[in-house]
Write a protein that holds these residues in place. Structure first.
Motif, PDB file in Angstrom:
ATOM      1  N   HIS A 131     -12.066   8.236   6.256  1.00 28.23           N
ATOM      2  CA  HIS A 131     -10.676   8.310   6.701  1.00 28.23           C
ATOM      3  C   HIS A 131     -10.611   8.051   8.205  1.00 28.23           C
ATOM      4  CE1 HIS A 131      -6.611   9.838   7.296  1.00 28.23           C
ATOM      5  NE2 HIS A 131      -6.486   9.922   5.982  1.00 28.23           N
ATOM      6  N   ILE A 179      -4.789   3.606   8.784  1.00 22.29           N
ATOM      7  CA  ILE A 179      -4.449   3.521   7.355  1.00 22.29           C
ATOM      8  C   ILE A 179      -3.550   2.330   7.108  1.00 22.29           C
ATOM      9  CG2 ILE A 179      -3.097   4.645   5.524  1.00 22.29           C
ATOM     10  CD1 ILE A 179      -4.313   7.179   6.157  1.00 22.29           C
ATOM     11  N   LEU A 193      -0.683  -1.882  -4.612  1.00 23.95           N
ATOM     12  CA  LEU A 193      -1.266  -0.545  -4.447  1.00 23.95           C
ATOM     13  C   LEU A 193      -0.846   0.355  -5.598  1.00 23.95           C
ATOM     14  CD1 LEU A 193      -0.686  -0.016  -0.604  1.00 23.95           C
ATOM     15  CD2 LEU A 193      -2.698  -0.930  -1.767  1.00 23.95           C
ATOM     16  N   ASN A 194      -1.838   0.976  -6.239  1.00 25.76           N
ATOM     17  CA  ASN A 194      -1.557   1.882  -7.363  1.00 25.76           C
ATOM     18  C   ASN A 194      -1.615   3.346  -6.983  1.00 25.76           C
ATOM     19  OD1 ASN A 194      -1.606  -0.326  -9.196  1.00 25.76           O
ATOM     20  ND2 ASN A 194      -3.844  -0.239  -9.135  1.00 25.76           N
ATOM     21  N   HIS A 195      -2.525   3.665  -6.068  1.00 26.07           N
ATOM     22  CA  HIS A 195      -2.755   5.071  -5.755  1.00 26.07           C
ATOM     23  C   HIS A 195      -3.496   5.153  -4.427  1.00 26.07           C
ATOM     24  CE1 HIS A 195      -2.966   9.297  -7.022  1.00 26.07           C
ATOM     25  NE2 HIS A 195      -4.168   9.331  -6.475  1.00 26.07           N
ATOM     26  N   VAL A 196      -3.041   6.063  -3.583  1.00 25.69           N
ATOM     27  CA  VAL A 196      -3.670   6.282  -2.276  1.00 25.69           C
ATOM     28  C   VAL A 196      -3.917   7.780  -2.163  1.00 25.69           C
ATOM     29  CG1 VAL A 196      -3.389   6.115   0.220  1.00 25.69           C
ATOM     30  CG2 VAL A 196      -2.404   4.340  -1.259  1.00 25.69           C
ATOM     31  N   GLU A 197      -5.155   8.155  -2.008  1.00 32.02           N
ATOM     32  CA  GLU A 197      -5.453   9.580  -1.989  1.00 32.02           C
ATOM     33  C   GLU A 197      -6.367   9.900  -0.822  1.00 32.02           C
ATOM     34  OE1 GLU A 197      -6.066  11.187  -5.882  1.00 32.02           O
ATOM     35  OE2 GLU A 197      -7.348  12.795  -5.132  1.00 32.02           O
ATOM     36  N   GLU A 198      -6.091  11.021  -0.204  1.00 30.55           N
ATOM     37  CA  GLU A 198      -6.969  11.496   0.859  1.00 30.55           C
ATOM     38  C   GLU A 198      -7.763  12.645   0.248  1.00 30.55           C
ATOM     39  OE1 GLU A 198      -3.132  11.442   2.808  1.00 30.55           O
ATOM     40  OE2 GLU A 198      -4.192  10.807   4.650  1.00 30.55           O
ATOM     41  N   PHE A 199      -9.083  12.511   0.260  1.00 32.50           N
ATOM     42  CA  PHE A 199      -9.884  13.479  -0.486  1.00 32.50           C
ATOM     43  C   PHE A 199      -9.711  14.900   0.043  1.00 32.50           C
ATOM     44  CE2 PHE A 199     -13.779  16.064  -0.530  1.00 32.50           C
ATOM     45  CZ  PHE A 199     -13.685  16.463  -1.850  1.00 32.50           C
ATOM     46  N   CYS A 200      -9.427  15.777  -0.898  1.00 37.66           N
ATOM     47  CA  CYS A 200      -9.261  17.201  -0.628  1.00 37.66           C
ATOM     48  C   CYS A 200     -10.033  17.960  -1.699  1.00 37.66           C
ATOM     49  CB  CYS A 200      -7.765  17.516  -0.721  1.00 37.66           C
ATOM     50  SG  CYS A 200      -7.374  19.249  -0.602  1.00 37.66           S
ATOM     51  N   PRO A 219      -8.442  15.144   6.932  1.00 36.23           N
ATOM     52  CA  PRO A 219      -8.891  14.247   5.858  1.00 36.23           C
ATOM     53  C   PRO A 219     -10.211  13.570   6.215  1.00 36.23           C
ATOM     54  CG  PRO A 219      -7.094  13.239   7.082  1.00 36.23           C
ATOM     55  CD  PRO A 219      -7.251  14.626   7.633  1.00 36.23           C
TER      56      PRO A 219
ATOM     57  N   TYR B 157      -4.405  20.004   7.355  1.00 33.03           N
ATOM     58  CA  TYR B 157      -3.863  18.732   6.854  1.00 33.03           C
ATOM     59  C   TYR B 157      -3.509  18.818   5.371  1.00 33.03           C
ATOM     60  CZ  TYR B 157      -3.170  13.760   6.109  1.00 33.03           C
ATOM     61  OH  TYR B 157      -2.605  12.544   5.791  1.00 33.03           O
ATOM     62  N   PHE B 158      -4.328  19.516   4.613  1.00 35.33           N
ATOM     63  CA  PHE B 158      -4.082  19.570   3.155  1.00 35.33           C
ATOM     64  C   PHE B 158      -3.252  20.777   2.729  1.00 35.33           C
ATOM     65  CE2 PHE B 158      -7.664  16.604   3.349  1.00 35.33           C
ATOM     66  CZ  PHE B 158      -7.077  15.549   2.679  1.00 35.33           C
ATOM     67  N   GLY B 180      -1.046  10.223   1.409  1.00 31.76           N
ATOM     68  CA  GLY B 180      -1.228   9.961  -0.013  1.00 31.76           C
ATOM     69  C   GLY B 180      -0.061  10.485  -0.837  1.00 31.76           C
ATOM     70  N   ASN B 184       2.180   7.960  -2.959  1.00 30.51           N
ATOM     71  CA  ASN B 184       2.123   8.099  -4.423  1.00 30.51           C
ATOM     72  C   ASN B 184       3.477   8.498  -5.007  1.00 30.51           C
ATOM     73  OD1 ASN B 184      -0.573   7.363  -4.462  1.00 30.51           O
ATOM     74  ND2 ASN B 184      -1.276   9.482  -4.257  1.00 30.51           N
ATOM     75  N   ILE B 187       5.286   5.241  -5.350  1.00 35.85           N
ATOM     76  CA  ILE B 187       4.749   4.484  -6.496  1.00 35.85           C
ATOM     77  C   ILE B 187       5.225   5.121  -7.805  1.00 35.85           C
ATOM     78  CG2 ILE B 187       2.616   3.831  -7.695  1.00 35.85           C
ATOM     79  CD1 ILE B 187       1.300   3.716  -4.805  1.00 35.85           C
ATOM     80  N   GLU B 198       1.793   2.606  11.058  1.00 30.56           N
ATOM     81  CA  GLU B 198       1.813   3.828  11.847  1.00 30.56           C
ATOM     82  C   GLU B 198       2.240   3.398  13.240  1.00 30.56           C
ATOM     83  OE1 GLU B 198      -2.089   4.006  10.023  1.00 30.56           O
ATOM     84  OE2 GLU B 198      -1.811   6.211   9.909  1.00 30.56           O
TER      85      GLU B 198
END
Lengths: 228, 228
Positions: A131, A179, A193-200, A219, B157-158, B180, B184, B187, B198
């Motif tokens: 990220h 990003i 774009l189908n899906h954008v996720e920030e890992f948590c 993130p 952040y999360f 995200g 999402n 979408i 940004e």
């Protein structure tokens, strides 16, 4: 080096973002898969075990490829390639996958275009990358106050380009992009774009491995699913 | 309060992100426009001057709407509405616009669905919102070291949800969402993402207003264009 990382020893099970990334994958069974930055081949083997029609892994590291080949099922193909210059045949794959490799690529727009034309219509690109909030800072690291509260000080977010760190080995160069830059490069290459996720990490993951709790603060990985 | 902000006094010219947001707009001439969180009506008047077929501005603040009406061209319509509960007619607009209002909305998924069905096929949603990196921290603010170097320490952040600040007036509540989550939700509402930016000031903007240089350190606004 890499080979001592938890994710290198334990494979996918040692990568906390894997369940989230796996959930973003399309059906793998019967599909033609290409893995960009396959490392020791953990994902390639997983995909093969899921019943993929074919699996091709690329990596720039000859050493990693040798270990991948040594521990591999017969039918997986491994090839050495620099993602910076990768060329792929047209409409040859149903899924392009990449785990934590794209942040080593400078010209990601070129690579996204190469991937896009290599996917069959409806094919997917699913990837993880560091990220930009993790990578941006001039001095990346936690700041811990007198009460033990962690913050992640960021600066230089809009100064895109190389970041040199001494993580794992000296002078490793990664490429920082916002990003917006990453997502717009995908769109410019023709992807939807189908899906954008920030890992948590999930509560269950934190319960099992309490040090993951710090990943709630900022993130660490960006996970994206896009389709041709 | 709001009315003393540079952007409230100078309008669009006082909003450094406006040129970037304007560049993301489709043709406005001849189109039916709805502005969600129109404030004093600066964008509504601009759209009308560009030759929009119709312009409708919503805001929750009666005071702002009164000022908008007072300084307005005849043909622009203003209505009071809470974006949290907004209902819009089907396929009635070509462009939905929103500047720095969506971070006051808790249920943004509901609002995106309401906007989606209100757009004609091919219609666009273009908006700016506070960037989650700006909003996430438990104690938002610059950290300045002994050499005067600025960093923006982030945490939480999360931890999505309300953030209460005393910016402009006491106890203002904004809703923090990861990038995200926002993308999402678009979408899931049926939108196709066209552009994600940004906000970063240009060298010309920084030369004219040196205090904008700090905006290179961390992202302040998220700008998005999506289409039905």
């Amino acid at each position: 080096g890499y080979s001592s990382l938890v994710r290198s020893v334990e494979g996918l099970a040692g990568a906390p973002e894997w369940p989230a990334l796996r959930a973003m994958l399309p059906e793998v069974k019967g599909r033609r898969i290409v893995d960009l930055g396959c490392g020791f081949g953990w994902f390639c083997r997983w995909a093969w075990e899921q019943g993929a029609a074919s699996v091709l892994g690329f990596d720039v590291s000859q050493k990693m490829l040798e270990r991948a080949v040594a521990s591999s099922d017969m039918a997986i193909e491994y090839r050495r390639a620099d993602l910076e210059e990768l060329n792929l045949p047209a409409a040859a794959y149903d899924l392009a996958y990449s785990s934590l490799a794209l942040h080593y690529v400078n010209d990601v727009g070129r690579l996204f275009s190469a991937i896009h034309q290599a996917l069959a219509p409806g094919g997917r690109l699913v990837f993880s990358t560091e990220h930009p909030v993790l990578m941006a800072p001039s001095k990346p690291g936690w700041s811990i106050d007198a009460e033990g509260k962690r913050t992640w000080p960021i600066d230089c977010y809009f100064i895109e380009g190389p970041r040199t760190t001494d993580w794992l080995s000296e002078g490793v160069v990664k490429y920082h992009r916002t990003i917006g830059t990453t997502l717009n490069a995908l769109i410019a290459a023709g992807f939807t774009l189908n899906h954008v996720e920030e890992f948590c990490p999930t509560p269950e993951q934190i319960a099992a491995k309490p040090e993951l709790a710090e990943e709630l603060e900022r993130p660490m990985f960006l996970l994206v699913s896009a389709s041709r």
